[in-house]
Design an enzyme around this catalytic site. Structure first.
Site, PDB file in Angstrom:
ATOM      1  N   LEU A   1      -7.306  26.749 -77.897  1.00 11.63           N
ATOM      2  CA  LEU A   1      -6.168  25.987 -78.417  1.00 11.63           C
ATOM      3  C   LEU A   1      -4.902  26.833 -78.531  1.00 11.63           C
ATOM      4  CD1 LEU A   1      -8.060  23.910 -81.145  1.00 11.63           C
ATOM      5  CD2 LEU A   1      -7.494  23.240 -78.789  1.00 11.63           C
TER       6      LEU A   1
ATOM      7  N   VAL B   1      -1.125  27.462 -76.695  1.00 11.24           N
ATOM      8  CA  VAL B   1      -0.085  26.432 -76.511  1.00 11.24           C
ATOM      9  C   VAL B   1      -0.504  25.395 -75.476  1.00 11.24           C
ATOM     10  CG1 VAL B   1       2.282  26.029 -75.775  1.00 11.24           C
ATOM     11  CG2 VAL B   1       1.773  27.966 -77.247  1.00 11.24           C
ATOM     12  N   MET B   2      -1.004  25.855 -74.311  1.00  9.85           N
ATOM     13  CA  MET B   2      -1.378  24.911 -73.249  1.00  9.85           C
ATOM     14  C   MET B   2      -2.557  24.041 -73.673  1.00  9.85           C
ATOM     15  SD  MET B   2       0.587  25.012 -70.545  1.00  9.85           S
ATOM     16  CE  MET B   2      -0.436  24.445 -69.168  1.00  9.85           C
TER      17      MET B   2
ATOM     18  N   VAL C   1      -8.550  28.943 -71.667  1.00  7.86           N
ATOM     19  CA  VAL C   1      -8.442  30.326 -72.134  1.00  7.86           C
ATOM     20  C   VAL C   1      -7.886  31.179 -70.998  1.00  7.86           C
ATOM     21  CG1 VAL C   1     -10.356  30.033 -73.741  1.00  7.86           C
ATOM     22  CG2 VAL C   1     -10.814  30.946 -71.457  1.00  7.86           C
TER      23      VAL C   1
ATOM     24  N   ASN D   1      -5.240  29.449 -65.131  1.00  7.57           N
ATOM     25  CA  ASN D   1      -4.748  29.949 -63.850  1.00  7.57           C
ATOM     26  C   ASN D   1      -5.773  30.908 -63.235  1.00  7.57           C
ATOM     27  OD1 ASN D   1      -2.356  28.809 -62.977  1.00  7.57           O
ATOM     28  ND2 ASN D   1      -1.069  30.106 -64.260  1.00  7.57           N
TER      29      ASN D   1
ATOM     30  N   SER E   1       0.064  22.387 -63.697  1.00  7.14           N
ATOM     31  CA  SER E   1       1.414  22.937 -63.600  1.00  7.14           C
ATOM     32  C   SER E   1       2.389  22.121 -64.435  1.00  7.14           C
ATOM     33  CB  SER E   1       1.897  22.962 -62.149  1.00  7.14           C
ATOM     34  OG  SER E   1       3.216  23.483 -62.083  1.00  7.14           O
TER      35      SER E   1
ATOM     36  N   LYS F   1      -3.021  25.391 -56.502  1.00  9.29           N
ATOM     37  CA  LYS F   1      -2.158  25.801 -57.624  1.00  9.29           C
ATOM     38  C   LYS F   1      -1.572  27.182 -57.362  1.00  9.29           C
ATOM     39  CE  LYS F   1      -0.405  25.808 -61.855  1.00  9.29           C
ATOM     40  NZ  LYS F   1      -0.041  27.185 -62.173  1.00  9.29           N
TER      41      LYS F   1
ATOM     42  N   HIS G   1       1.179  26.741 -54.938  1.00  5.70           N
ATOM     43  CA  HIS G   1       2.318  26.189 -55.690  1.00  5.70           C
ATOM     44  C   HIS G   1       3.101  27.300 -56.363  1.00  5.70           C
ATOM     45  CE1 HIS G   1       4.051  25.104 -59.595  1.00  5.70           C
ATOM     46  NE2 HIS G   1       4.343  23.922 -59.096  1.00  5.70           N
ATOM     47  N   ASN G   2       2.388  28.205 -57.027  1.00  8.08           N
ATOM     48  CA  ASN G   2       3.078  29.271 -57.740  1.00  8.08           C
ATOM     49  C   ASN G   2       3.756  30.242 -56.781  1.00  8.08           C
ATOM     50  OD1 ASN G   2       1.853  27.979 -59.902  1.00  8.08           O
ATOM     51  ND2 ASN G   2       1.334  29.870 -60.951  1.00  8.08           N
TER      52      ASN G   2
ATOM     53  N   GLU H   1       6.855  28.627 -55.872  1.00  6.10           N
ATOM     54  CA  GLU H   1       7.711  28.725 -57.058  1.00  6.10           C
ATOM     55  C   GLU H   1       8.422  30.078 -57.106  1.00  6.10           C
ATOM     56  OE1 GLU H   1       6.620  29.491 -61.660  1.00  6.10           O
ATOM     57  OE2 GLU H   1       5.728  27.674 -60.811  1.00  6.10           O
ATOM     58  N   TYR H   2       7.693  31.160 -56.821  1.00  9.13           N
ATOM     59  CA  TYR H   2       8.312  32.496 -56.779  1.00  9.13           C
ATOM     60  C   TYR H   2       9.458  32.515 -55.777  1.00  9.13           C
ATOM     61  CZ  TYR H   2       4.888  35.260 -59.514  1.00  9.13           C
ATOM     62  OH  TYR H   2       4.120  35.812 -60.503  1.00  9.13           O
TER      63      TYR H   2
ATOM     64  N   LYS I   1       2.831  36.977 -63.833  1.00 11.13           N
ATOM     65  CA  LYS I   1       1.477  36.902 -64.388  1.00 11.13           C
ATOM     66  C   LYS I   1       0.397  37.033 -63.325  1.00 11.13           C
ATOM     67  CE  LYS I   1       2.506  34.465 -68.659  1.00 11.13           C
ATOM     68  NZ  LYS I   1       2.222  33.294 -69.514  1.00 11.13           N
TER      69      LYS I   1
END
Length: 479
Positions: free
Chosen positions: A12, A14-15, A76, A104, A130, A184, A187-188, A191-192, A262
């Site tokens: 639990l 933030v995400m 987690v 991720n 995402s 995913k 996607h990242n 995004e970069y 990350k």
């Protein structure tokens, strides 16, 4: 405990907290658990009124609260923490139950975990989520891997909480085992590249165009009304317009210019090398972050001779800004094209059947790279599912053709001025590499054959050959 929860979330942060709240807001009874029980209590105290939550103090109580088949979502940190949670909960589950990893994770880890749990009769669903904390709460883009049987059980719930565009959920079953986390990762990587290209556009507008951050914010707001309409352009304008409350200076001038990461961009580049997929703009964007975080090296180079930056008149600056928009858009098309080609290469390597149009569709909302032109990418792959490149599509080809002069002027101008534009330059070089009728790779093959007898192929007849370079007359023999 009565088995009343339709889905459970363990982890639990933030995400995880926001996803649990999202499920509850959509009418699902949600079991919640955290290794540190205070986080569970905090969620119940602050948000317990948003829906039906079932708080569990320990793993056994958590699992007992879930309806069959049990749907357990792990939120987690990727890596050993995920393995630890799987090891803790798997013995408590039964055949047919489902573990969903929404972190991720590296797709190779997901493939390993899926195979191990499948052998025990447990479904493992590697799921890319995402949109950051806001997306998790209000509707993310969700890329689901794993079996079709598992998707039948979890898909309706995930689709319900996903972002929606034109009434359609931004959630799809991508493919087997690690396909969701692979997509995913891609996607990242995109995004970069997208973020770096936007940053380079800002740098050029400021240091060559002479615009202030506030003026550049206005330029970006104008661009966001056109073909560059996207979440990243929108938030870039907000960042540029922001003033630091303590100093009154532009926010951009008080932020340390060392970018963090990350790891997902790095994974994209490493995986692309393994696949032989040339994601050059994504790679340069990743290396730009790495270079920014090298203080000793930057100190050693600082002050060395570079280009000349002529002062532009207002009309010249306006023309320059128009050229930057062309260069940014053309480079963006190339970066996205590289990402889609990498997804195709990954699918071929790992035996996945991936609907490329569906990927574009679910990235139209919720995710970080959401942009208006993704609808055109969706349409292109709907019309031609086996499309090799976006530049095979008529409108994208026309736009790249129209961008030729300004794109090249911006890349050349950046070099003359000594303003770094690695992602712009890489995108253009990629375009020129692939459109060339002949590449100097022929010379590279000659060099390889000379020093290592690595052989080569000829253009005029089939077969593999080796030249005996040390012998008179340079005889050639089939290898």
């Amino acid at each position: 405990m009565h088995s009343s929860a339709q889905i459970g979330v363990t982890g639990l942060g933030v995400m995880g907290r926001n996803l649990a709240r999202n499920f509850a807001r959509h009418g699902y009874a949600v079991a919640v658990h955290n290794r540190t029980e205070s986080r569970t209590r905090a969620l119940m105290d602050e948000y317990g009124g948003e829906g039906t939550f079932v708080a569990a103090a320990g793993p056994e109580e958590f699992v007992a609260s879930l309806e069959r088949p049990r749907r357990l979502m792990i939120m987690v940190n990727a890596g050993p923490a995920t393995d630890a949670v799987i090891d803790e909960f798997a013995p408590l589950l039964e055949p047919g139950d489902i573990m969903i990893d929404g972190g991720n994770a590296h797709f190779a880890d997901t493939r390993r975990r899926e195979a191990a749990l499948r052998a025990r009769g447990i479904h493992f669903v590697g799921t890319g989520v995402s949109g950051g904390e806001e997306g998790a709460l209000n509707g993310p883009s969700i890329m689901v891997g794993g079996s079709t049987e598992a998707y039948a059980a979890v898909g309706p719930i995930l689709e319900a909480v996903a972002a929606r565009v034109d009434g359609d959920p931004c959630c799809t079953h991508v493919g087997a085992d690690g396909a969701g986390h692979f997509v995913k990762m891609a996607h990242n990587g995109i995004e970069y590249a997208d973020m770096q290209l936007i940053a380079e556009a800002y740098d050029l507008l400021r240091h060559a165009g002479g615009y202030t951050p506030a003026e550049i914010a206005d330029i970006f707001r104008t661009w966001n009304q056109g073909r560059l309409d996207s979440y990243l352009i929108e938030i870039t304008a907000e960042v540029l317009a922001h003033t630091d409350a303590d100093t009154g200076r532009p926010f951009l001038d008080i932020v340390a210019d060392a970018a963090g990461q990350k790891g997902t961009g790095r994974w994209t580049v490493q995986t692309a090398l393994d696949l032989g997929s040339p994601v050059t703009a994504i790679a340069q964007a990743t290396f730009a972050r790495v270079a920014s975080a090298q203080p000793a090296l930057r100190t050693a180079y600082r002050g060395l001779s570079g280009g000349i930056v002529p002062e532009l008149s207002r009309s010249e600056a306006e023309r320059f800004a128009t050229q930057v928009e062309y260069a940014l858009y053309a480079s963006k098309i190339i970066a996205y094209d590289q990402g889609w080609k990498m997804i195709q290469d990954g699918a071929a390597e790992y035996g996945w059947t991936i609907d490329l149009a569906a990927i574009a569709a679910i990235w139209r909302g919720g995710c970080i790279i959401r942009a208006a032109f993704l609808d055109r990418i969706r349409a292109a792959y709907t019309a031609q599912p086996d499309l090799v490149s976006l530049l095979d599509e008529k409108e994208f080809l026309e736009e790249i053709t129209d961008a030729q002069v300004p794109w090249r002027e911006i890349v050349a101008g950046a070099a003359r001025r000594g303003i770094p534009a690695p992602a712009f330059s890489a995108a253009l070089a990629y375009y020129d590499t692939l459109r060339a009728a002949r590449l100097p790779a022929a010379l590279v093959q000659g060099q390889r054959d000379y020093f290592g007898a690595h052989t080569y192929q000829r253009t005029d007849r089939p077969g593999t050959f080796h030249t005996h370079w040390s012998e008179p007359g340079r005889p050639e023999t089939p290898a």
